[in-house]
Design a protein around this motif. Sequence first.
Motif, PDB file in Angstrom:
ATOM      1  N   MET A   1       0.846  -1.205   0.000  1.00  0.00           N
ATOM      2  CA  MET A   1       0.000   0.000   0.000  1.00  0.00           C
ATOM      3  C   MET A   1       0.880   1.253   0.000  1.00  0.00           C
ATOM      4  O   MET A   1       0.583   2.234  -0.687  1.00  0.00           O
ATOM      5  CB  MET A   1      -0.919   0.010   1.218  1.00  0.00           C
ATOM      6  CG  MET A   1      -2.013  -1.008   1.188  1.00  0.00           C
ATOM      7  SD  MET A   1      -2.963  -0.943   2.735  1.00  0.00           S
ATOM      8  CE  MET A   1      -3.390  -2.647   2.918  1.00  0.00           C
ATOM      9  N   GLY A   2       1.948   1.204   0.772  1.00  0.00           N
ATOM     10  CA  GLY A   2       2.886   2.323   0.817  1.00  0.00           C
ATOM     11  C   GLY A   2       3.557   2.566  -0.522  1.00  0.00           C
ATOM     12  O   GLY A   2       3.774   3.724  -0.911  1.00  0.00           O
TER      13      GLY A   2
ATOM     14  N   ALA B   1      -6.274  -2.122  -7.038  1.00  0.00           N
ATOM     15  CA  ALA B   1      -7.290  -3.020  -6.466  1.00  0.00           C
ATOM     16  C   ALA B   1      -7.074  -4.453  -6.943  1.00  0.00           C
ATOM     17  O   ALA B   1      -7.178  -5.401  -6.153  1.00  0.00           O
ATOM     18  CB  ALA B   1      -8.688  -2.530  -6.830  1.00  0.00           C
ATOM     19  N   ALA B   2      -6.762  -4.615  -8.228  1.00  0.00           N
ATOM     20  CA  ALA B   2      -6.475  -5.958  -8.747  1.00  0.00           C
ATOM     21  C   ALA B   2      -5.244  -6.531  -8.045  1.00  0.00           C
ATOM     22  O   ALA B   2      -5.230  -7.716  -7.661  1.00  0.00           O
ATOM     23  CB  ALA B   2      -6.261  -5.896 -10.256  1.00  0.00           C
ATOM     24  N   ASN B   3      -4.236  -5.710  -7.852  1.00  0.00           N
ATOM     25  CA  ASN B   3      -3.031  -6.118  -7.130  1.00  0.00           C
ATOM     26  C   ASN B   3      -3.390  -6.520  -5.696  1.00  0.00           C
ATOM     27  O   ASN B   3      -2.972  -7.581  -5.208  1.00  0.00           O
ATOM     28  CB  ASN B   3      -2.032  -4.973  -7.149  1.00  0.00           C
ATOM     29  CG  ASN B   3      -0.747  -5.235  -6.398  1.00  0.00           C
ATOM     30  OD1 ASN B   3      -0.050  -4.293  -6.071  1.00  0.00           O
ATOM     31  ND2 ASN B   3      -0.386  -6.463  -6.118  1.00  0.00           N
ATOM     32  N   GLY B   4      -4.171  -5.706  -5.032  1.00  0.00           N
ATOM     33  CA  GLY B   4      -4.519  -5.968  -3.637  1.00  0.00           C
ATOM     34  C   GLY B   4      -5.318  -7.238  -3.447  1.00  0.00           C
ATOM     35  O   GLY B   4      -5.021  -8.047  -2.559  1.00  0.00           O
ATOM     36  N   ILE B   5      -6.322  -7.450  -4.272  1.00  0.00           N
ATOM     37  CA  ILE B   5      -7.157  -8.647  -4.105  1.00  0.00           C
ATOM     38  C   ILE B   5      -6.329  -9.903  -4.359  1.00  0.00           C
ATOM     39  O   ILE B   5      -6.469 -10.907  -3.664  1.00  0.00           O
ATOM     40  CB  ILE B   5      -8.424  -8.594  -4.990  1.00  0.00           C
ATOM     41  CG1 ILE B   5      -9.442  -9.622  -4.538  1.00  0.00           C
ATOM     42  CG2 ILE B   5      -8.121  -8.772  -6.440  1.00  0.00           C
ATOM     43  CD1 ILE B   5     -10.226  -9.220  -3.339  1.00  0.00           C
TER      44      ILE B   5
ATOM     45  N   SER C   1      -4.657   4.822  -1.148  1.00  0.00           N
ATOM     46  CA  SER C   1      -4.054   3.554  -1.518  1.00  0.00           C
ATOM     47  C   SER C   1      -4.684   2.392  -0.748  1.00  0.00           C
ATOM     48  O   SER C   1      -5.000   1.354  -1.324  1.00  0.00           O
ATOM     49  CB  SER C   1      -2.545   3.592  -1.265  1.00  0.00           C
ATOM     50  OG  SER C   1      -1.961   2.356  -1.557  1.00  0.00           O
ATOM     51  N   ALA C   2      -4.868   2.567   0.550  1.00  0.00           N
ATOM     52  CA  ALA C   2      -5.464   1.505   1.372  1.00  0.00           C
ATOM     53  C   ALA C   2      -6.896   1.197   0.917  1.00  0.00           C
ATOM     54  O   ALA C   2      -7.303   0.031   0.871  1.00  0.00           O
ATOM     55  CB  ALA C   2      -5.447   1.900   2.845  1.00  0.00           C
TER      56      ALA C   2
END
Length: 149
Positions: free
Chosen positions: A66-67, A115-119, A89-90
């Motif tokens: 996220m950072g 979002a795709a990266n995070g999921i 970002s979060a």
Amino acid sequence: MLVRALLAGLPTLVLCVALQALFVSLALKCYDRMRPRAGARLTQWRSVKLLSAIMMLMLLGNFLQMGLWAFLFRLLGEFADFPSSLYHSAVNFTTLGYGDVVMSPRWRLLGALEAANGILMFGVSTAVMTAAVIEMLRLEARSRNDDAK
């Protein structure tokens, strides 16, 4: 505009994948160091310590990602300060999508990319934690079987 956003986000995405791989590797090494050796019992306290360590490592890896995205947003001039950039970002990384803070149309696609990266990365983190739980259950069952003999 689409290509520009993808080209700007791709290096961050690649860094995030590498960072996640690093934290998966650290979690595996941590698990190997902390797990009971042959003949030793898996106590409840050891289970709690082991699972907590794995979860915290994976969570730290996600926070660092996220950072990285927040740093990219600041670098692109989307936010005046890092806390706002990190908040946005979060929200993207966790796929909450509040919509209270949005990027300019020029870079808005980066939110979807993050979002795709995070999921994906939360899925990898969940898989690592699930694998640890399954291995611990297997060790516990083996220990019970050895005791029954």
